[in-house]
Scaffold this motif. Structure first.
Motif, PDB file in Angstrom:
ATOM      1  N   LEU A  86      -4.092  35.678   4.750  1.00  0.00           N
ATOM      2  CA  LEU A  86      -5.011  35.453   3.636  1.00  0.00           C
ATOM      3  C   LEU A  86      -5.075  33.993   3.199  1.00  0.00           C
ATOM      4  N   VAL A  87      -3.931  33.388   2.995  1.00  0.00           N
ATOM      5  CA  VAL A  87      -3.906  32.052   2.401  1.00  0.00           C
ATOM      6  C   VAL A  87      -4.150  30.959   3.433  1.00  0.00           C
ATOM      7  N   PHE A  88      -3.378  30.959   4.508  1.00  0.00           N
ATOM      8  CA  PHE A  88      -3.430  29.856   5.465  1.00  0.00           C
ATOM      9  C   PHE A  88      -4.095  30.261   6.785  1.00  0.00           C
ATOM     10  N   ARG A  89      -5.016  31.174   6.757  1.00  0.00           N
ATOM     11  CA  ARG A  89      -5.645  31.677   7.980  1.00  0.00           C
ATOM     12  C   ARG A  89      -6.756  30.742   8.466  1.00  0.00           C
ATOM     13  N   ASN A  90      -6.962  30.752   9.751  1.00  0.00           N
ATOM     14  CA  ASN A  90      -8.102  30.102  10.399  1.00  0.00           C
ATOM     15  C   ASN A  90      -8.325  28.659   9.969  1.00  0.00           C
ATOM     16  N   ARG A  91      -7.268  27.864   9.878  1.00  0.00           N
ATOM     17  CA  ARG A  91      -7.428  26.461   9.490  1.00  0.00           C
ATOM     18  C   ARG A  91      -8.265  25.692  10.517  1.00  0.00           C
ATOM     19  N   ALA A  92      -7.971  25.897  11.791  1.00  0.00           N
ATOM     20  CA  ALA A  92      -8.696  25.147  12.824  1.00  0.00           C
ATOM     21  C   ALA A  92     -10.175  25.506  12.809  1.00  0.00           C
ATOM     22  N   VAL A  93     -10.484  26.788  12.664  1.00  0.00           N
ATOM     23  CA  VAL A  93     -11.875  27.230  12.633  1.00  0.00           C
ATOM     24  C   VAL A  93     -12.580  26.659  11.415  1.00  0.00           C
ATOM     25  N   ALA A  94     -11.926  26.728  10.262  1.00  0.00           N
ATOM     26  CA  ALA A  94     -12.532  26.219   9.033  1.00  0.00           C
ATOM     27  C   ALA A  94     -12.765  24.719   9.122  1.00  0.00           C
ATOM     28  N   THR A  95     -11.800  23.988   9.706  1.00  0.00           N
ATOM     29  CA  THR A  95     -11.945  22.543   9.837  1.00  0.00           C
ATOM     30  C   THR A  95     -13.075  22.204  10.798  1.00  0.00           C
ATOM     31  N   GLN A  96     -13.181  22.948  11.906  1.00  0.00           N
ATOM     32  CA  GLN A  96     -14.258  22.719  12.858  1.00  0.00           C
ATOM     33  C   GLN A  96     -15.609  23.012  12.235  1.00  0.00           C
ATOM     34  N   GLN A  97     -15.702  24.111  11.466  1.00  0.00           N
ATOM     35  CA  GLN A  97     -16.958  24.454  10.814  1.00  0.00           C
ATOM     36  C   GLN A  97     -17.343  23.394   9.793  1.00  0.00           C
TER      37      GLN A  97
END
Length: 155
Positions: A133-144
């Motif tokens: 929930l908190v620290f999920r999908n950092r790489a995806v979010a940063t790329q987006q």
């Protein structure tokens, strides 16, 4: 074969759960020590002392989890991340309080032993809620975010 074993061990040591367990160990020692200080030296009720110890400890845990465990050095949305962390923290506190209270009140277990059990159960809650929930999908979010910034610059 020997290289495979060494690589497997290194991969395990770098895994999020092992890092989380290490950070959790540090946090557990701090939390347990604060609880004993509050109860035995300051004569605070064990449930109130537990809330304060839990809250203070989780400030340290948040920083270590963000930087070391989940590699979330920069958040796309810090307010959302902090809000999710706070909600997960409240859930963890609720789990911790219920387990502590139940073992002390219904089994007459010493509060220190009950706290160890409460910490162990809360660790499982914390790992999964923080990871998913908190620290999920950092790489995806940063790329987006980078793609959005790029497309806005080209308009």
């Amino acid at each position: 074969m020997k290289n495979n074993i060494v690589e497997s061990i290194l991969r395990l040591l770098k895994s999020e759960f092992v890092k989380f367990a290490f950070v959790g160990g540090i946090s557990a020692v701090i939390e347990f020590s604060l609880l004993i200080l509050f109860v035995e030296k300051l004569s605070i009720d064990y449930l109130i002392g537990n809330v304060v110890a839990f809250a203070l400890t989780n400030i340290v845990t948040y920083i270590l989890s963000k930087r070391y465990v989940f590699n979330a050095a920069s958040s796309v949305n810090k307010a959302q991340e902090a809000g999710l962390f706070f909600l997960c923290l409240l859930g963890g506190l609720l789990v911790n309080q219920i387990v502590l209270w139940a073992f002390v009140e219904f089994t007459s277990l010493d509060y220190r032993i009950a706290k160890v059990i409460a910490i162990a159960i809360t660790v499982i809650w914390n790992f999964f809620t923080r990871k998913h929930l908190v620290f999920r999908n950092r790489a995806v979010a940063t790329q987006q975010s980078a793609a959005t910034d790029y497309s806005e610059d080209t308009l």
